[in-house]
Design a protein around this motif. Sequence first.
Motif, mmCIF file in Angstrom:
data_model
loop_
_atom_site.group_PDB
_atom_site.id
_atom_site.type_symbol
_atom_site.label_atom_id
_atom_site.label_comp_id
_atom_site.label_asym_id
_atom_site.label_seq_id
_atom_site.Cartn_x
_atom_site.Cartn_y
_atom_site.Cartn_z
ATOM 1 N N ILE A 9 0.901 -1.128 -0.081
ATOM 2 C CA ILE A 9 0.080 -0.007 -0.144
ATOM 3 C C ILE A 9 0.994 1.405 -0.012
ATOM 4 C CG2 ILE A 9 -1.798 1.215 1.533
ATOM 5 C CD1 ILE A 9 -2.443 -1.648 2.102
ATOM 6 N N HIS A 41 -7.810 -2.126 2.790
ATOM 7 C CA HIS A 41 -6.289 -1.378 2.915
ATOM 8 C C HIS A 41 -5.698 -1.310 4.278
ATOM 9 C CE1 HIS A 41 -7.940 -0.157 -0.962
ATOM 10 N NE2 HIS A 41 -6.645 0.345 -1.243
ATOM 11 N N ILE A 46 -4.521 3.393 7.413
ATOM 12 C CA ILE A 46 -5.152 4.516 6.441
ATOM 13 C C ILE A 46 -5.667 5.696 7.411
ATOM 14 C CG2 ILE A 46 -6.876 4.867 4.762
ATOM 15 C CD1 ILE A 46 -4.522 3.237 3.921
ATOM 16 N N TYR A 229 -9.668 5.419 -3.109
ATOM 17 C CA TYR A 229 -8.836 4.244 -3.276
ATOM 18 C C TYR A 229 -8.499 3.865 -4.493
ATOM 19 C CZ TYR A 229 -10.392 3.795 1.658
ATOM 20 O OH TYR A 229 -10.669 3.901 2.857
ATOM 21 N N MET A 244 -3.264 0.177 -3.882
ATOM 22 C CA MET A 244 -2.868 -1.302 -3.035
ATOM 23 C C MET A 244 -2.657 -2.090 -4.278
ATOM 24 S SD MET A 244 -5.031 -3.709 -0.569
ATOM 25 C CE MET A 244 -6.454 -4.066 -1.579
ATOM 26 N N ARG A 365 -0.444 -6.709 5.096
ATOM 27 C CA ARG A 365 -0.384 -5.274 4.707
ATOM 28 C C ARG A 365 0.932 -4.890 4.629
ATOM 29 N NH1 ARG A 365 -5.196 -7.878 4.217
ATOM 30 N NH2 ARG A 365 -6.937 -6.737 3.364
ATOM 31 N N TYR A 367 3.112 -1.134 4.008
ATOM 32 C CA TYR A 367 2.965 0.077 3.772
ATOM 33 C C TYR A 367 4.212 0.901 3.655
ATOM 34 C CZ TYR A 367 -1.673 -0.829 5.973
ATOM 35 O OH TYR A 367 -2.835 -1.270 6.268
#
Length: 369
Positions: A9, A41, A46, A229, A244, A365, A367
């Motif tokens: 992401i 996400h 986020i 998104y 993503m 996930r 980042y």
Amino acid sequence: MSIYTIAEIDLSILKNNMNVISSITHGAKLLNVLKANAYGHGIIEIAKASEKFKVDAIGVATVEEGVKIRKSGIKVPIIVLFQHFKSEAEEVCKYNLTPIISNDECLPYYEKYMERYRGSLKIHVYIKVDTGLNRMGAKPEEVLDLAKKVLSCKNLVLEGINTHFAAADMKDSAGKDFTREQIKTFNEVINNLKSNKIEVNTIHSANSAAILSYEESFFDMVRAGITLYGYPPVNTNADIKPFMEVKSKVVLIKKLKKGESVSYGMTWKADKDTKIALIPIGYADGISRKLSNNWEVKINNKYYPVRGRICMDLTIVEIFKGNVNVEDDVLIFGNDKKLNAETMAKRIETIPHEVLVRIGERVRRVYKD
């Protein structure tokens, strides 16, 4: 399934998307919709990034989502977009959430718990107006009385009103006419409140589609959902991109002889001697079984077709060209012209929203800024 199966992401693209939306809406306040784990996400990360990038409010579907964000240290207003139960009123007050109400059922509960948790502070309340979606919200003729009831409560502030559109993403005349009629009805409610000397701080109606199509719907704040998104629900030239990318790695390569089948049900057989690559991601991770024999992946800048049925934990692709090795990176979908949530949604006859929120919790996930 595998530590190598990730959702990468890129928060710099989130920031860009927020800036683009703010530019389109001429500086109207921005509410980032983070329901359903921020559309897959990751709700906490986020939320933190949204606050860092100066969002004006965060929208969630449930009290539970709002509490989770608040416990992470987020200070910006958190608006609960959907009707909650009376039993959840205590947490609304305890964690300083902003409810949107359709009736007066929770008002006495807010009064009770505000005295317990917030002292001299007040809870800010929105009234949802049902202008035609016929889901949640008070009917237009009920709003004035409901507003008066909110104002009569010593611990409440009537923060604003809002509505939601049923057809802002529709391109035909029926959809456009219906949306304009909803905006007209909403304006009539606003004017009725004003004529009764009731002022509110914030008015919002624009969802993702309306942000891109109906300037008259902007009011004080807009709600950015799927557009935030990277998947605008209507055609646009705006520089909005997905941020993503779902990725994995090749875990095994096998040779296949002509006539041999792969996976359950023998739904595909090799028409020549070939090779297959196994990828540790499957329908348990959110990759629909409907994509069996109906999708491609990208390895070393080449596209390879999915062969046979997608399994709970594995996807199989044919690698009949190029040089593919174990541990090579595999793009399942993301910011790619051919492989993205929109094209995937079309293959399985759904919408990008569903593709994104389906990505399971065992997909780690990752980042980056």
